[in-house]
Scaffold this active site. Sequence first.
Site, PDB file in Angstrom:
ATOM      1  N   ARG A 226      38.522   9.448 101.141  1.00  0.00           N
ATOM      2  CA  ARG A 226      38.044   8.270 101.878  1.00  0.00           C
ATOM      3  C   ARG A 226      37.831   8.578 103.363  1.00  0.00           C
ATOM      4  O   ARG A 226      38.509   9.437 103.929  1.00  0.00           O
ATOM      5  CB  ARG A 226      39.045   7.121 101.736  1.00  0.00           C
ATOM      6  CG  ARG A 226      39.185   6.641 100.295  1.00  0.00           C
ATOM      7  CD  ARG A 226      40.265   5.578 100.185  1.00  0.00           C
ATOM      8  NE  ARG A 226      39.957   4.422 100.995  1.00  0.00           N
ATOM      9  CZ  ARG A 226      40.862   3.528 101.374  1.00  0.00           C
ATOM     10  NH1 ARG A 226      42.132   3.675 101.025  1.00  0.00           N
ATOM     11  NH2 ARG A 226      40.499   2.487 102.097  1.00  0.00           N
TER      12      ARG A 226
ATOM     13  N   CYS B 205      29.722   3.376  97.804  1.00  0.00           N
ATOM     14  CA  CYS B 205      30.735   3.599  98.849  1.00  0.00           C
ATOM     15  C   CYS B 205      32.130   3.163  98.372  1.00  0.00           C
ATOM     16  O   CYS B 205      32.733   3.859  97.572  1.00  0.00           O
ATOM     17  CB  CYS B 205      30.296   2.936 100.144  1.00  0.00           C
ATOM     18  SG  CYS B 205      31.095   3.648 101.575  1.00  0.00           S
TER      19      CYS B 205
ATOM     20  N   GLY C  51      32.389  -2.014 100.841  1.00  0.00           N
ATOM     21  CA  GLY C  51      33.328  -2.927 101.495  1.00  0.00           C
ATOM     22  C   GLY C  51      34.568  -2.138 101.825  1.00  0.00           C
ATOM     23  O   GLY C  51      34.478  -1.046 102.377  1.00  0.00           O
ATOM     24  N   GLU C  52      35.708  -2.674 101.463  1.00  0.00           N
ATOM     25  CA  GLU C  52      36.979  -1.989 101.705  1.00  0.00           C
ATOM     26  C   GLU C  52      37.683  -1.876 100.352  1.00  0.00           C
ATOM     27  O   GLU C  52      38.089  -2.875  99.775  1.00  0.00           O
ATOM     28  CB  GLU C  52      37.789  -2.805 102.718  1.00  0.00           C
ATOM     29  CG  GLU C  52      39.096  -2.184 103.101  1.00  0.00           C
ATOM     30  CD  GLU C  52      38.934  -0.764 103.649  1.00  0.00           C
ATOM     31  OE1 GLU C  52      38.046  -0.546 104.489  1.00  0.00           O
ATOM     32  OE2 GLU C  52      39.676   0.118 103.213  1.00  0.00           O
ATOM     33  N   SER C  53      37.780  -0.634  99.866  1.00  0.00           N
ATOM     34  CA  SER C  53      38.257  -0.443  98.497  1.00  0.00           C
ATOM     35  C   SER C  53      39.702  -0.923  98.295  1.00  0.00           C
ATOM     36  O   SER C  53      40.042  -1.440  97.232  1.00  0.00           O
ATOM     37  CB  SER C  53      38.105   1.018  98.074  1.00  0.00           C
ATOM     38  OG  SER C  53      38.775   1.872  98.962  1.00  0.00           O
TER      39      SER C  53
ATOM     40  N   GLU D 146      21.676  -0.488  99.050  1.00  0.00           N
ATOM     41  CA  GLU D 146      21.435  -1.942  99.134  1.00  0.00           C
ATOM     42  C   GLU D 146      21.088  -2.383 100.562  1.00  0.00           C
ATOM     43  O   GLU D 146      20.654  -3.512 100.762  1.00  0.00           O
ATOM     44  CB  GLU D 146      22.661  -2.713  98.615  1.00  0.00           C
ATOM     45  CG  GLU D 146      23.885  -2.745  99.521  1.00  0.00           C
ATOM     46  CD  GLU D 146      24.744  -1.478  99.457  1.00  0.00           C
ATOM     47  OE1 GLU D 146      24.281  -0.452  98.905  1.00  0.00           O
ATOM     48  OE2 GLU D 146      25.874  -1.513  99.983  1.00  0.00           O
TER      49      GLU D 146
ATOM     50  N   HIS E  90      24.665   3.530 101.122  1.00  0.00           N
ATOM     51  CA  HIS E  90      24.402   2.122 100.775  1.00  0.00           C
ATOM     52  C   HIS E  90      22.923   1.864 100.523  1.00  0.00           C
ATOM     53  O   HIS E  90      22.225   1.370 101.428  1.00  0.00           O
ATOM     54  CB  HIS E  90      24.856   1.216 101.925  1.00  0.00           C
ATOM     55  CG  HIS E  90      26.324   1.146 102.118  1.00  0.00           C
ATOM     56  ND1 HIS E  90      27.121   0.220 101.490  1.00  0.00           N
ATOM     57  CD2 HIS E  90      27.150   1.912 102.861  1.00  0.00           C
ATOM     58  CE1 HIS E  90      28.380   0.399 101.851  1.00  0.00           C
ATOM     59  NE2 HIS E  90      28.433   1.416 102.687  1.00  0.00           N
TER      60      HIS E  90
ATOM     61  N   ILE F 233      28.444   4.336 105.947  1.00  0.00           N
ATOM     62  CA  ILE F 233      29.358   3.536 106.768  1.00  0.00           C
ATOM     63  C   ILE F 233      30.799   3.850 106.339  1.00  0.00           C
ATOM     64  O   ILE F 233      31.196   3.520 105.223  1.00  0.00           O
ATOM     65  CB  ILE F 233      29.099   2.019 106.609  1.00  0.00           C
ATOM     66  CG1 ILE F 233      27.651   1.679 106.956  1.00  0.00           C
ATOM     67  CG2 ILE F 233      30.058   1.219 107.492  1.00  0.00           C
ATOM     68  CD1 ILE F 233      27.218   0.270 106.553  1.00  0.00           C
ATOM     69  N   ARG F 234      31.550   4.494 107.192  1.00  0.00           N
ATOM     70  CA  ARG F 234      32.933   4.925 106.871  1.00  0.00           C
ATOM     71  C   ARG F 234      32.974   5.459 105.425  1.00  0.00           C
ATOM     72  O   ARG F 234      33.796   5.055 104.602  1.00  0.00           O
ATOM     73  CB  ARG F 234      33.932   3.772 107.076  1.00  0.00           C
ATOM     74  CG  ARG F 234      34.171   3.469 108.559  1.00  0.00           C
ATOM     75  CD  ARG F 234      35.028   2.228 108.768  1.00  0.00           C
ATOM     76  NE  ARG F 234      34.349   1.028 108.310  1.00  0.00           N
ATOM     77  CZ  ARG F 234      34.669   0.330 107.226  1.00  0.00           C
ATOM     78  NH1 ARG F 234      35.697   0.677 106.491  1.00  0.00           N
ATOM     79  NH2 ARG F 234      33.974  -0.729 106.883  1.00  0.00           N
TER      80      ARG F 234
HETATM   81  N1  GLN Z   1      35.968   3.118 104.053  1.00  0.00           N
HETATM   82  C1  GLN Z   1      35.879   2.204 102.943  1.00  0.00           C
HETATM   83  C2  GLN Z   1      36.970   2.487 101.922  1.00  0.00           C
HETATM   84  O1  GLN Z   1      37.658   3.434 102.019  1.00  0.00           O
HETATM   85  C3  GLN Z   1      34.517   2.275 102.301  1.00  0.00           C
HETATM   86  C4  GLN Z   1      33.448   1.868 103.280  1.00  0.00           C
HETATM   87  C5  GLN Z   1      32.222   1.269 102.677  1.00  0.00           C
HETATM   88  O2  GLN Z   1      32.206   0.801 101.526  1.00  0.00           O
HETATM   89  N2  GLN Z   1      31.193   1.206 103.474  1.00  0.00           N
HETATM   90  O3  GLN Z   1      37.137   1.761 101.004  1.00  0.00           O
END
Ligand code: GLN
Length: 190
Positions: A109, A82, A51-53, A173, A171, A135-136
């Site tokens: 990151r 991630c 997700g987005e940490s 999952e 990921h 993903i990112r």
């Molecule tokens: N870019 C997100 C972060 O820095 C991590 C991306 C992800 O969990 N797919 O938190």
Amino acid sequence: MAGNGKLFGVLALQGDFEKHQHALERAGARQCEVRSAADLARVDALVIPGGESTTMLRLMDYFDLFEPMKAFGSQRPVFGTCAGAILMAHEVSSPAQKSLDLMDIGVERNAYGRQVDSRIVEIESKVGLLEAVFIRAPIIRRIGAEVEVLASYQGDAVLVRQGKHLASTFHPELTEDPRVHQLFVELVNE
Ligand code: GLN
């Protein structure tokens, strides 16, 4: 039964937690959502999703989960993917932010850059050939002596283990392949 009756919690504040719930079920584990310290107290192991940490950290503070999660991780197994791996790291850069410090790794990151920030590749791992979805994703820039590398991509560790903790920058999952979750379930049952 693979889960041996152990209850696996999935942090369900933000991100793709439902995918982890399904993946744990495919791996034969019993699972539930974790949104509070009371939820956390009921589970034997925890998965922190992607997700987005930064957002997850904010929500962890808001729901008074940061310290309980840190304490939980000092006693029980945690698997982070991630953003989850970022939260488990000892140090975080680009930008720096606080973390649970559960594994002796340093992560940068969004380290693959903005242009090609998502990709699906095949990687060799301790559990065989895996389809890895990035993903990112962060890159693990430093690995402590206690950390075992279970898979790498382009020379960087992407699946690591320290004791009963597991972290991946991709990921697992998001594919139907249950092997990485099975690995965590086995670690928990050992
Ligand atoms: N870019 C997100 C972060 O820095 C991590 C991306 C992800 O969990 N797919 O938190």
